[in-house]
Design a protein around this motif. Structure first.
Motif, mmCIF file in Angstrom:
data_model
loop_
_atom_site.group_PDB
_atom_site.id
_atom_site.type_symbol
_atom_site.label_atom_id
_atom_site.label_comp_id
_atom_site.label_asym_id
_atom_site.label_seq_id
_atom_site.Cartn_x
_atom_site.Cartn_y
_atom_site.Cartn_z
ATOM 1 N N ILE A 1 0.797 -1.231 -0.132
ATOM 2 C CA ILE A 1 -0.074 0.070 0.035
ATOM 3 C C ILE A 1 0.860 1.294 -0.045
ATOM 4 C CG2 ILE A 1 -0.306 0.105 2.476
ATOM 5 C CD1 ILE A 1 -3.189 1.074 1.873
ATOM 6 N N GLU A 2 2.175 1.050 0.712
ATOM 7 C CA GLU A 2 2.994 2.327 0.655
ATOM 8 C C GLU A 2 3.518 2.655 -0.803
ATOM 9 O OE1 GLU A 2 4.636 3.566 4.131
ATOM 10 O OE2 GLU A 2 2.641 3.860 3.920
ATOM 11 N N ASP A 3 3.557 1.613 -1.400
ATOM 12 C CA ASP A 3 4.297 1.808 -2.960
ATOM 13 C C ASP A 3 3.143 2.161 -3.992
ATOM 14 O OD1 ASP A 3 6.454 -0.779 -2.169
ATOM 15 O OD2 ASP A 3 6.599 1.326 -1.478
ATOM 16 N N THR A 4 1.876 2.231 -3.527
ATOM 17 C CA THR A 4 0.849 2.413 -4.468
ATOM 18 C C THR A 4 1.369 3.679 -5.622
ATOM 19 O OG1 THR A 4 -0.658 3.486 -3.378
ATOM 20 C CG2 THR A 4 -0.860 1.126 -3.761
ATOM 21 N N ASP A 5 1.719 4.651 -4.861
ATOM 22 C CA ASP A 5 1.957 5.851 -5.823
ATOM 23 C C ASP A 5 3.204 5.722 -6.579
ATOM 24 O OD1 ASP A 5 0.169 7.074 -4.527
ATOM 25 O OD2 ASP A 5 1.330 8.149 -2.911
ATOM 26 N N LYS A 6 4.178 4.851 -6.323
ATOM 27 C CA LYS A 6 5.429 4.937 -7.130
ATOM 28 C C LYS A 6 5.315 3.798 -8.065
ATOM 29 C CE LYS A 6 7.709 5.524 -2.871
ATOM 30 N NZ LYS A 6 8.187 4.492 -1.794
ATOM 31 N N GLY A 7 4.259 2.843 -7.847
ATOM 32 C CA GLY A 7 4.122 1.535 -8.868
ATOM 33 C C GLY A 7 3.484 2.098 -10.291
ATOM 34 N N PRO A 8 3.662 1.245 -11.044
ATOM 35 C CA PRO A 8 3.362 1.438 -12.622
ATOM 36 C C PRO A 8 1.864 1.994 -12.734
ATOM 37 C CG PRO A 8 3.593 -0.837 -12.294
ATOM 38 C CD PRO A 8 3.986 -0.342 -10.862
ATOM 39 N N ASP A 9 1.836 2.906 -13.670
ATOM 40 C CA ASP A 9 0.515 3.818 -13.728
ATOM 41 C C ASP A 9 -0.598 2.689 -14.092
ATOM 42 O OD1 ASP A 9 1.386 6.033 -12.735
ATOM 43 O OD2 ASP A 9 1.799 6.872 -14.700
ATOM 44 N N LYS A 10 0.050 1.578 -14.961
ATOM 45 C CA LYS A 10 -1.112 0.700 -15.297
ATOM 46 C C LYS A 10 -2.009 0.191 -14.322
ATOM 47 C CE LYS A 10 1.255 -1.017 -19.620
ATOM 48 N NZ LYS A 10 2.263 -2.082 -20.141
ATOM 49 N N LEU A 11 -1.321 -0.392 -13.150
ATOM 50 C CA LEU A 11 -1.796 -0.803 -12.159
ATOM 51 C C LEU A 11 -3.344 0.078 -11.840
ATOM 52 C CD1 LEU A 11 0.875 -2.387 -9.946
ATOM 53 C CD2 LEU A 11 -0.768 -3.613 -11.538
ATOM 54 N N HIS A 12 -3.074 1.333 -11.608
ATOM 55 C CA HIS A 12 -3.965 2.113 -10.924
ATOM 56 C C HIS A 12 -5.105 2.191 -12.030
ATOM 57 C CE1 HIS A 12 -1.330 3.506 -7.932
ATOM 58 N NE2 HIS A 12 -0.358 3.535 -8.937
ATOM 59 N N GLN A 13 -5.111 1.844 -13.261
ATOM 60 C CA GLN A 13 -6.177 2.052 -14.410
ATOM 61 C C GLN A 13 -6.939 0.846 -14.032
ATOM 62 O OE1 GLN A 13 -4.068 2.959 -17.602
ATOM 63 N NE2 GLN A 13 -3.422 4.857 -17.150
ATOM 64 N N ILE A 14 -6.300 -0.278 -13.335
ATOM 65 C CA ILE A 14 -7.267 -1.481 -13.370
ATOM 66 C C ILE A 14 -8.479 -1.378 -12.723
ATOM 67 C CG2 ILE A 14 -7.155 -4.076 -12.732
ATOM 68 C CD1 ILE A 14 -4.176 -4.029 -13.226
ATOM 69 N N LEU A 15 -9.550 -1.854 -13.430
ATOM 70 C CA LEU A 15 -10.815 -1.711 -12.562
ATOM 71 C C LEU A 15 -11.685 -2.967 -13.069
ATOM 72 C CD1 LEU A 15 -12.045 1.222 -11.743
ATOM 73 C CD2 LEU A 15 -13.204 1.312 -13.748
ATOM 74 N N CYS A 16 -12.568 -3.647 -12.049
ATOM 75 C CA CYS A 16 -13.466 -4.680 -12.011
ATOM 76 C C CYS A 16 -14.502 -4.106 -13.083
ATOM 77 C CB CYS A 16 -13.819 -5.280 -10.917
ATOM 78 S SG CYS A 16 -15.173 -6.491 -11.244
ATOM 79 N N PRO A 17 -14.455 -4.613 -14.159
ATOM 80 C CA PRO A 17 -15.891 -4.329 -15.119
ATOM 81 C C PRO A 17 -17.196 -4.611 -14.491
ATOM 82 C CG PRO A 17 -14.662 -6.388 -15.981
ATOM 83 C CD PRO A 17 -13.931 -5.968 -14.978
ATOM 84 N N THR A 18 -17.382 -5.682 -13.647
ATOM 85 C CA THR A 18 -18.579 -5.997 -13.066
ATOM 86 C C THR A 18 -19.012 -5.087 -11.982
ATOM 87 O OG1 THR A 18 -18.174 -7.998 -13.647
ATOM 88 C CG2 THR A 18 -19.990 -7.877 -12.195
ATOM 89 N N CYS A 19 -17.959 -4.608 -10.927
ATOM 90 C CA CYS A 19 -18.413 -3.874 -10.063
ATOM 91 C C CYS A 19 -17.675 -2.497 -9.775
ATOM 92 C CB CYS A 19 -18.327 -4.676 -8.639
ATOM 93 S SG CYS A 19 -16.671 -5.127 -8.193
ATOM 94 N N GLY A 20 -16.825 -2.476 -10.623
ATOM 95 C CA GLY A 20 -16.169 -1.033 -10.569
ATOM 96 C C GLY A 20 -15.152 -0.848 -9.580
ATOM 97 N N THR A 21 -14.829 -1.760 -8.885
ATOM 98 C CA THR A 21 -13.560 -1.869 -7.761
ATOM 99 C C THR A 21 -12.577 -1.754 -8.257
ATOM 100 O OG1 THR A 21 -14.826 -3.283 -6.198
ATOM 101 C CG2 THR A 21 -12.660 -3.012 -5.918
ATOM 102 N N GLY A 22 -11.543 -0.496 -8.182
ATOM 103 C CA GLY A 22 -10.439 -0.212 -8.610
ATOM 104 C C GLY A 22 -9.216 -0.835 -7.893
ATOM 105 N N TYR A 23 -7.866 -0.902 -8.291
ATOM 106 C CA TYR A 23 -7.086 -1.559 -7.568
ATOM 107 C C TYR A 23 -6.522 -0.747 -6.651
ATOM 108 C CZ TYR A 23 -2.149 -2.934 -7.378
ATOM 109 O OH TYR A 23 -0.838 -3.285 -6.653
ATOM 110 N N ASP A 24 -6.644 0.337 -6.763
ATOM 111 C CA ASP A 24 -6.257 1.118 -5.416
ATOM 112 C C ASP A 24 -6.946 1.116 -4.041
ATOM 113 O OD1 ASP A 24 -3.996 2.414 -6.554
ATOM 114 O OD2 ASP A 24 -4.992 4.258 -7.006
ATOM 115 N N GLU A 25 -8.386 0.893 -4.656
ATOM 116 C CA GLU A 25 -9.256 0.619 -3.479
ATOM 117 C C GLU A 25 -9.245 -0.692 -2.919
ATOM 118 O OE1 GLU A 25 -13.116 1.254 -5.482
ATOM 119 O OE2 GLU A 25 -14.194 0.638 -3.738
ATOM 120 N N PHE A 26 -9.150 -1.817 -3.906
ATOM 121 C CA PHE A 26 -8.779 -2.964 -3.703
ATOM 122 C C PHE A 26 -7.646 -3.132 -2.646
ATOM 123 C CE2 PHE A 26 -6.568 -6.971 -4.582
ATOM 124 C CZ PHE A 26 -7.381 -7.810 -3.711
#
Lengths: 194, 343
Positions: free
Chosen positions: A61-86
Motif C-alpha cells: 500500500i505504501e508503494d502504490t504511488d510509485k507503482g506502474p501507472d497501468k496498475l492504477h487503471q485496473i478496474l473490475c468491469p462488473t463492480c467497478g472496484t479499482g486497484y487502489d481501492e482493492f
C-alpha cells in the motif's frame, strides 16, 4: 522486562534502531508500540483485522504511488472496484474481481495461505460438469439412493480435474499426466461399481 | 429452553466452546460492499423467502429478523453472546439473520458476505458442528448457487476467507499456562502449525478471565477436515499443558490455590460493585477451582454463562433504564450474587 514507555506492562516487542551506525535497542509492550509510528508495520499491532491489514502491507500500500501507472487503471468491469481501492481495503467487490485482481496478488496469497489451490468442499448443487459426472445424465436433482462410496469418487475426480487444469496452466506436463491417469483410473472404478 | 452457553459440557477440561463459521456468496449478486440499498434489500428478501423452511425437516425452529429492526443494544448484546460479529453490529445496509431458539445456529445475510453460517456449542465438538454446518450449507446451496471457482474455492469478500470460507475456533481456559514465561513462545509455535491464538476479553495482551480463542489462520489449500484437525489438536495440546501446570500447582501450592478460589468466591458473592475486569478475573478463579475440585457448589452451573451475562449490553438489557458506569458495576455485582450458587 517491562515496557520502557509505560513501565507497567511486559515488553514483548523489540525494536532495533540504527542511526548513523549507532545501534539502539528498545523494548515496548504492544499497546505502546501501537501508539508509536512504525509505518506500514503498524498494521501488525492493530487487532481489529490483522490479516487483512497485513495483506494491504504485503501488497505494498505504501508503494502504490510509485507503482506502474497501468496498475492504477485496473478496474473490475462488473463492480467497478479499482486497484487502489482493492489494495486499501483488501476486499473484493464481486466474484469477477477474483479474475481481475487474483493474478496480481498471487505472491501475497501464497504468503497468506501458503497454497493457491482450493482442495476443500465443492458446492453440491450447482456445477454442471460436476453434476453431469455425478448423475451421468446432467440432471440437477440429487439422487438420494446413490451409493455414498461412489459419490466420494466423483468428488475425487472433480478435485483431480482441478489439479489437472492447474498443472496445464503452468505447463507442468508431468503432474498433468499423473492427474489424467488418476482420473482415468477413478472413472474406470465407477463404471465397474455401476 | 436453555441457550447454548447455559448448557454445561462435562467433556474435556479447559475447553469452553467450539464454533464453526462458513461464509458463502450467492453468484447472482455482487458482494455486499458494492451493492446499493435497493439491491441489498431485494437480495436479503429473496434469501429470506428461499430459506423460510430452514430446519423444518429436522424439527428446528429458526426466527428471522432484519438487523435494522433490532435496537442497537440488542445487536451489541447478541455480539456479546457471540451470535453477531462487529461488522453485523455496525452494518447500516439491509441485512437479516436467521437464528435458532437456543442461539446456537445463526445465518447472517448481507454483512461482510451474503451468507455467514455460524454454529456454536459448549465443549470440543468441531467435527459435529462441521457436519451440521455442511447440511445447512447444502440446503442453502440447493436454492442459491454459490460464487465458486475451481482454483480459489468459495469466493468471499475478504482474501482471508477465500477457499473453504471456514473459520473453526475453540475457546479454552488457560489461567496458569498463560502466566508462564513460555506462553508467548507456545502461541508462536501454534502459529507455525496454522493455528492462531488470541485473548478473548480485555485489550491487546491483557486478557481478563484467561479465555483464549484458537482458530485456523488459513482457509485456502487445506480441506475442511485438515483445518478442523489443526484447531482441535492445538486445543488439546494447550489444554493438556494447562492441566499439567495445574496438577503441579495443586501438588505444591494447594493451600494457596484453595485460598485464592475461596477468596474469589467471597468477593463475587458479597460485592456490591464489580468492574468487568475484576469479575472476569474472579470468575476465572472459580472456573479453575471447580475444574480442580477445590470448591463445590450446591448446583451444577456454567461459569461461562455468567461470563457472558456480565458483559455490559447484556446487563443493560436487564434494566428498564440506561445505567451509568457505576450503576452497571452495581448491576454486575447483583447479577453475580443472584446467579452464583451456594457452596
Amino acid at each position: 522486562m517491562l515496557c520502557e514507555k509505560c513501565k507497567i506492562r511486559d515488553a514483548n516487542i523489540q525494536y532495533t534502531e540504527v542511526i548513523n551506525g549507532t545501534k539502539k535497542e528498545h523494548h515496548f509492550c504492544a499497546q505502546c508500540a501501537k501508539e508509536m509510528d512504525f509505518g506500514v508495520y503498524a498494521a501488525i499491532f492493530d487487532g481489529e483485522f490483522p490479516l487483512g491489514k497485513l495483506l494491504s502491507g504485503l501488497l505494498g500500500i505504501e508503494d502504490t504511488d510509485k507503482g506502474p501507472d497501468k496498475l492504477h487503471q485496473i478496474l473490475c468491469p462488473t463492480c467497478g472496484t479499482g486497484y487502489d481501492e482493492f489494495v486499501r481495503d483488501s476486499r473484493f467487490g464481486c466474484a469477477d474481481c477474483y479474475s481481475v485482481f487474483g493474478p496480481l496478488m498471487e505472491d501475497s496469497l501464497k504468503q497468506l495461505h501458503g497454497n493457491l489451490i482450493h482442495t476443500g468442499k465443492t458446492p453440491v448443487y450447482q456445477r454442471q460438469d460436476y453434476m453431469d459426472l455425478r448423475s451421468g445424465t446432467g440432471e440437477h436433482e440429487k439422487d438420494s439412493t446413490e451409493d455414498p462410496n461412489s459419490a466420494v469418487n466423483y468428488e475425487e475426480i472433480f478435485q483431480w480435474n482441478a489439479k489437472l487444469k492447474e498443472a496445464l496452466r503452468f505447463e507442468d506436463y508431468e503432474t498433468a499426466a499423473v492427474c489424467r491417469d488418476k482420473i482415468k483410473e477413478l472413472k474406470k472404478g465407477n463404471e465397474a461399481d455401476a | 429452553m436453555l441457550r447454548w452457553f447455559e448448557q454445561k459440557d462435562t467433556g474435556r477440561p479447559g475447553v469452553i466452546s467450539s464454533r464453526i463459521r462458513l461464509v458463502r456468496n450467492w453468484q447472482d449478486y455482487r458482494f455486499p460492499s458494492t451493492l446499493d440499498e435497493k439491491e441489498s434489500g431485494e437480495m436479503v428478501r429473496s434469501l429470506e423467502f428461499g430459506l423460510k423452511d430452514l430446519g423444518k425437516d429436522e424439527g428446528h425452529n429458526f426466527e428471522f429478523a432484519m438487523l435494522g429492526d433490532l435496537e442497537e443494544l440488542d445487536r451489541v448484546a447478541l455480539k456479546e453472546r457471540r451470535v453477531l460479529n462487529s461488522a453485523a453490529v455496525s452494518n447500516k445496509k439491509p441485512a437479516g439473520i436467521f437464528i435458532s431458539e437456543n442461539e446456537d445456529t445463526g445465518i447472517v445475510l448481507n454483512c461482510d458476505d451474503h451468507i455467514r453460517i455460524q454454529l456454536l456449542q459448549m465443549g470440543l465438538h468441531l467435527e459435529e458442528l462441521w457436519e451440521r454446518a455442511g447440511k445447512i450449507d447444502d440446503y442453502i446451496n440447493e436454492r442459491f448457487a454459490y460464487a465458486f471457482d475451481d482454483r480459489y474455492g468459495y469466493l468471499t469478500s475478504f482474501p482471508t476467507n477465500m477457499g473453504t470460507g471456514l473459520r473453526a475456533s475453540v475457546v479454552v481456559h488457560l489461567p496458569m499456562l498463560s502466566q508462564g514465561k513460555k506462553f508467548q513462545g507456545l502461541i508462536s509455535d501454534m502459529g507455525r502449525f496454522g493455528a492462531s491464538v488470541r485473548g478473548v476479553y480485555g485489550e491487546r495482551d491483557e486478557n481478563f478471565g484467561s479465555l483464549y480463542e484458537i482458530s485456523n489462520q488459513k482457509t485456502l489449500g487445506q480441506t475442511e477436515r485438515e483445518i478442523i484437525d489443526t484447531v482441535t489438536k492445538a486445543a488439546i495440546q494447550l489444554t493438556n499443558q494447562e492441566l499439567q501446570v495445574r496438577k503441579l500447582s495443586l501438588q505444591r501450592h494447594r493451600d494457596e490455590r484453595e485460598d485464592e478460589v475461596y477468596k474469589s468466591y467471597g468477593v463475587l458473592k458479597y460485592s456490591r460493585r464489580l468492574t468487568s475486569r475484576d469479575a472476569m478475573i474472579f470468575l476465572s478463579q472459580i472456573m479453575a477451582g471447580l475444574a480442580d475440585g477445590l470448591i463445590h457448589t450446591e448446583e451444577d452451573f456454567s461459569v461461562y454463562r455468567l461470563m457472558l451475562g456480565i458483559q455490559p449490553a447484556n446487563l443493560q438489557k436487564l434494566s428498564d433504564r440506561p445505567l451509568s458506569k457505576e450503576e452497571l458495576d452495581g448491576a454486575r455485582a447483583e447479577f453475580i450474587r443472584r446467579e452464583l450458587p451456594e457452596l
